[in-house]
Design a protein around this motif. Structure first.
Motif, mmCIF file in Angstrom:
data_model
loop_
_atom_site.group_PDB
_atom_site.id
_atom_site.type_symbol
_atom_site.label_atom_id
_atom_site.label_comp_id
_atom_site.label_asym_id
_atom_site.label_seq_id
_atom_site.Cartn_x
_atom_site.Cartn_y
_atom_site.Cartn_z
ATOM 1 N N UNK A 276 -9.700 0.567 -5.001
ATOM 2 C CA UNK A 276 -9.030 1.616 -4.243
ATOM 3 C C UNK A 276 -8.937 1.306 -2.766
ATOM 4 N N UNK A 277 -7.914 1.849 -2.140
ATOM 5 C CA UNK A 277 -7.751 1.692 -0.692
ATOM 6 C C UNK A 277 -7.922 3.022 0.037
ATOM 7 N N UNK B 194 3.175 6.348 -2.084
ATOM 8 C CA UNK B 194 3.059 7.737 -1.640
ATOM 9 C C UNK B 194 2.765 7.922 -0.158
ATOM 10 N N UNK B 195 2.406 6.875 0.563
ATOM 11 C CA UNK B 195 2.067 7.042 1.988
ATOM 12 C C UNK B 195 2.955 6.235 2.923
ATOM 13 N N UNK B 196 3.775 5.355 2.380
ATOM 14 C CA UNK B 196 4.708 4.580 3.206
ATOM 15 C C UNK B 196 6.050 5.304 3.242
ATOM 16 N N UNK B 197 7.001 4.805 4.027
ATOM 17 C CA UNK B 197 8.355 5.421 4.043
ATOM 18 C C UNK B 197 9.016 5.477 2.670
ATOM 19 N N UNK B 198 8.482 4.719 1.700
ATOM 20 C CA UNK B 198 9.042 4.751 0.352
ATOM 21 C C UNK B 198 8.949 6.147 -0.258
ATOM 22 N N UNK B 199 7.991 6.957 0.228
ATOM 23 C CA UNK B 199 7.835 8.302 -0.317
ATOM 24 C C UNK B 199 9.098 9.141 -0.092
ATOM 25 N N UNK C 252 -11.805 9.341 -7.562
ATOM 26 C CA UNK C 252 -10.398 8.991 -7.736
ATOM 27 C C UNK C 252 -9.886 8.365 -6.436
ATOM 28 N N UNK C 253 -9.213 7.213 -6.598
ATOM 29 C CA UNK C 253 -8.765 6.450 -5.440
ATOM 30 C C UNK C 253 -7.316 6.006 -5.623
ATOM 31 N N UNK C 254 -6.629 5.851 -4.492
ATOM 32 C CA UNK C 254 -5.299 5.269 -4.518
ATOM 33 C C UNK C 254 -5.416 3.749 -4.550
ATOM 34 N N UNK C 255 -4.635 3.117 -5.404
ATOM 35 C CA UNK C 255 -4.537 1.665 -5.384
ATOM 36 C C UNK C 255 -3.588 1.256 -4.255
ATOM 37 N N UNK C 256 -3.476 -0.041 -4.026
ATOM 38 C CA UNK C 256 -2.534 -0.510 -3.022
ATOM 39 C C UNK C 256 -1.112 -0.105 -3.396
ATOM 40 N N UNK C 257 -0.807 -0.174 -4.691
ATOM 41 C CA UNK C 257 0.505 0.257 -5.171
ATOM 42 C C UNK C 257 0.720 1.734 -4.877
ATOM 43 N N UNK D 12 3.612 5.577 -13.589
ATOM 44 C CA UNK D 12 3.449 5.317 -12.160
ATOM 45 C C UNK D 12 2.163 5.925 -11.620
ATOM 46 N N UNK D 13 1.812 7.124 -12.093
ATOM 47 C CA UNK D 13 0.580 7.762 -11.636
ATOM 48 C C UNK D 13 -0.645 6.942 -12.033
ATOM 49 N N UNK D 14 -0.623 6.380 -13.218
ATOM 50 C CA UNK D 14 -1.748 5.559 -13.657
ATOM 51 C C UNK D 14 -1.824 4.247 -12.887
ATOM 52 N N UNK D 15 -0.680 3.706 -12.484
ATOM 53 C CA UNK D 15 -0.674 2.499 -11.668
ATOM 54 C C UNK D 15 -1.118 2.803 -10.234
ATOM 55 N N UNK D 16 -0.908 4.038 -9.804
ATOM 56 C CA UNK D 16 -1.200 4.409 -8.419
ATOM 57 C C UNK D 16 -2.634 4.830 -8.201
ATOM 58 N N UNK D 17 -3.356 5.167 -9.275
ATOM 59 C CA UNK D 17 -4.720 5.685 -9.150
ATOM 60 C C UNK D 17 -5.711 4.808 -9.895
#
Length: 258
Positions: A60-61, A78-83, A68-73, A48-53
């Motif tokens: 990156x978004x 990590x930043x939506x209510x899903x966290x 190092x950047x966050x992907x849309x995934x 998941x970390x590799x998919x997220x970065x």
């Protein structure tokens, strides 16, 4: 509670050998289940970390570190209510699992344990955003060495650790309360104290839980395979939680932040 040496002293010859062999098989199963759960947790967290970065700015978004950047995934994770789901789902599952384990078939309980390990991996995946991969690996190695030594002590010591276990459980409750309070205070000094105490508490619980798993087997050695199978899963869960918590507290000391 039955003590291993007392139990052995009441039997002789073949019976003693059977108790020893059964105990070794039971502990091997506990450690095997725990190790498999750790592999699942690590694999899910890493994936998941590799998919997220990403290191590609075009993909990156949001930037989270040097190159190092966050992907849309990752942003969704990590930043939506899903966290909040990632944060609390493992806690909800482990409480429900512990409360209903006695009603489950052993095979079902083992599957739920694997699911819990995967959820924990998803929850812990964010550490790869905060700490370097090398420091995570180093801290894991340190934790593994400490855990092995403490668990071996709990298995071999003739000292009854029951009193220590009661003290540690009270300390754990205090640690949880302090952690909740510090969410609002955001005190670095209190966080440092929580980390130190956390390492000590889970180090002690590793030894205590190992001895307790052994003693439970000796009490219930004549039980059916279904019961012993569930006991092995519960023992693996206890040691798994000891390891994970000790690792996380140690990471706050040993981890190099990105």
């Amino acid at each position: 509670m039955a003590d291993f040496n007392t139990m052995r002293a009441t039997h002789a010859g073949t019976r003693t050998a059977m108790i020893d062999a059964g105990l070794r098989a039971h502990m091997n199963k506990v450690y095997g289940l725990m190790s498999a759960a750790m592999l699942i947790t690590g694999a899910v967290a890493f994936l998941l970390a590799n998919m997220a970065m990403t290191t590609d700015p075009a993909l990156g978004v949001a930037q989270i570190g040097a190159s190092k950047y966050l992907t849309q995934f990752g942003a969704t994770l990590y930043t939506s209510p899903l966290k909040w789901v990632l944060m609390f789902a493992p806690l909800a599952v482990v409480f429900a699992f512990s409360a209903t384990l006695h009603k489950m078939q052993t095979s079902t309980a083992q599957i739920v344990f694997w699911v819990y390990a995967a959820l924990m991996g998803a929850s812990l995946s964010s550490i790869f955003l905060v700490y370097t991969g090398v420091s995570i690996a180093q801290t894991f190695l340190v934790t593994a060495i400490a855990f092995a030594g403490l668990s071996l002590y709990g298995y071999t010591t003739k000292r009854n650790l029951s009193a220590m276990g009661s003290f540690l459980m009270m300390g754990l409750i205090g640690l949880i309360v302090a952690s909740i309070v510090n969410i609002f205070l955001a005190s670095s000094a209190l966080q440092f104290a929580i980390s130190v105490i956390g390492v000590l508490i889970f180090a002690g619980l590793t030894a205590f839980d190992t001895q307790n798993i052994k003693n439970i087997y000796l009490q219930m050695a004549q039980s059916d395979e279904e019961y012993l199978g569930k006991a092995a899963i519960m023992g693996a869960l206890q040691l798994y939680l000891d390891f994970i918590n000790m690792f996380m507290f140690l990471l706050q000391f040993l981890g190099n932040r990105e």
